[in-house]
Write a protein that holds these residues in place. Structure first.
Motif, PDB file in Angstrom:
ATOM      1  N   TRP B  35     -93.248   7.524  43.132  1.00  0.00           N
ATOM      2  CA  TRP B  35     -93.765   6.181  43.129  1.00  0.00           C
ATOM      3  C   TRP B  35     -95.347   6.462  42.845  1.00  0.00           C
ATOM      4  O   TRP B  35     -96.190   7.402  43.382  1.00  0.00           O
ATOM      5  N   VAL B  37     -98.986   4.074  41.833  1.00  0.00           N
ATOM      6  CA  VAL B  37     -99.772   3.021  42.028  1.00  0.00           C
ATOM      7  C   VAL B  37    -100.847   2.609  41.142  1.00  0.00           C
ATOM      8  O   VAL B  37    -101.439   3.711  40.932  1.00  0.00           O
ATOM      9  N   TYR B  88     -96.920  -1.352  41.299  1.00  0.00           N
ATOM     10  CA  TYR B  88     -96.442  -0.019  41.876  1.00  0.00           C
ATOM     11  C   TYR B  88     -95.075   0.338  40.603  1.00  0.00           C
ATOM     12  O   TYR B  88     -94.485  -0.537  40.299  1.00  0.00           O
TER      13      TYR B  88
END
Lengths: 113, 112
Positions: B35, B37, B88
């Motif tokens: 992930w 951001v 995200y």
């Protein structure tokens, strides 16, 4: 903490002009990458570079694009004759090994008029 | 080919609400999952990662577990803050490959 840096942060150019986007990867990394993100779209892979040559490239990375590591620290993306559709955010990334975590720079926002 | 599908946004939550952003993937073999951001006006920052099945990545109160059986890597946070407002991106990378595949991104807005 080491980080990838990119210059310039913003670039505006006329269609047909050449642009060079610059990146300084993390110093002990061996693999370097360029990605682009057209406004509102996915981040897309352009090219990877290892041992002074291209190791992979996508369909987007056509003859208008080239990459170079002119010295021990910089990694550049050149667009030979920019088109309107080249307007995007361009991200440089680096990793220590293939398949390892890629660390991204802050990006260069390119606008072609 | 390999791909990532993530929940479409935008997502708007109140401060201290529970967050889930769904991410599923298609890949040959066993990719690493990430992930990233992107805060307003900034680049992509690594948030967390997992490199094999059942691994849990965690950072800044965010968590995601690599689920091979459901090919998922959902992002969760128990109590979001206004400062979590960002886009995200879920992503995958095969270990013998260089090109990361990204999802479309999910914009999160947290209101006070």
């Amino acid at each position: 903490e080491p980080e990838v840096t990119q210059t310039p942060s913003h670039q505006v150019t006329q269609m047909g002009q050449e642009v060079i986007l610059r990146c300084v990867p993390i110093s002990n990394h061996l693999y370097f990458y360029w990605y682009r993100q057209i406004l509102g779209q996915k981040v897309e892979f352009l090219v990877s570079f290892y041992n002074n040559e291209i190791s992979e490239k996508s369909e987007i990375f056509d003859d208008q694009f080239s990459v170079e590591r002119p010295d021990g620290s910089n990694f550049t993306l050149k667009i030979r004759s920019t088109k309107l559709e080249d307007s995007a955010m361009y991200f440089c990334a680096s990793s220590s090994q293939m398949g390892e975590t890629q660390y991204f720079g802050p990006g260069t926002r390119l606008l072609v008029l | 080919g390999d791909s990532v599908t993530q929940m479409e946004g935008p997502v708007t939550l109140s401060e201290e609400a529970f967050l889930t952003i769904n991410c599923t993937y298609t890949a040959t073999g066993y990719p690493s999952l990430f992930w990233y951001v992107q805060y307003p006006g900034e680049g992509l920052q690594l948030l967390l990662k997992a490199t094999k099945a059942d691994d849990k990545g965690s950072n800044k109160g965010f968590e995601a577990t690599y689920r091979k059986e459901t090919t998922s890597f959902h992002l969760e946070k128990g109590s979001v803050q206004v400062s979590d407002s960002a886009v995200y991106f879920c992503a995958l990378n095969r270990k013998n490959n260089n090109d990361m595949r990204f999802g479309a991104g999910t914009r999160l807005t947290v209101k006070p």
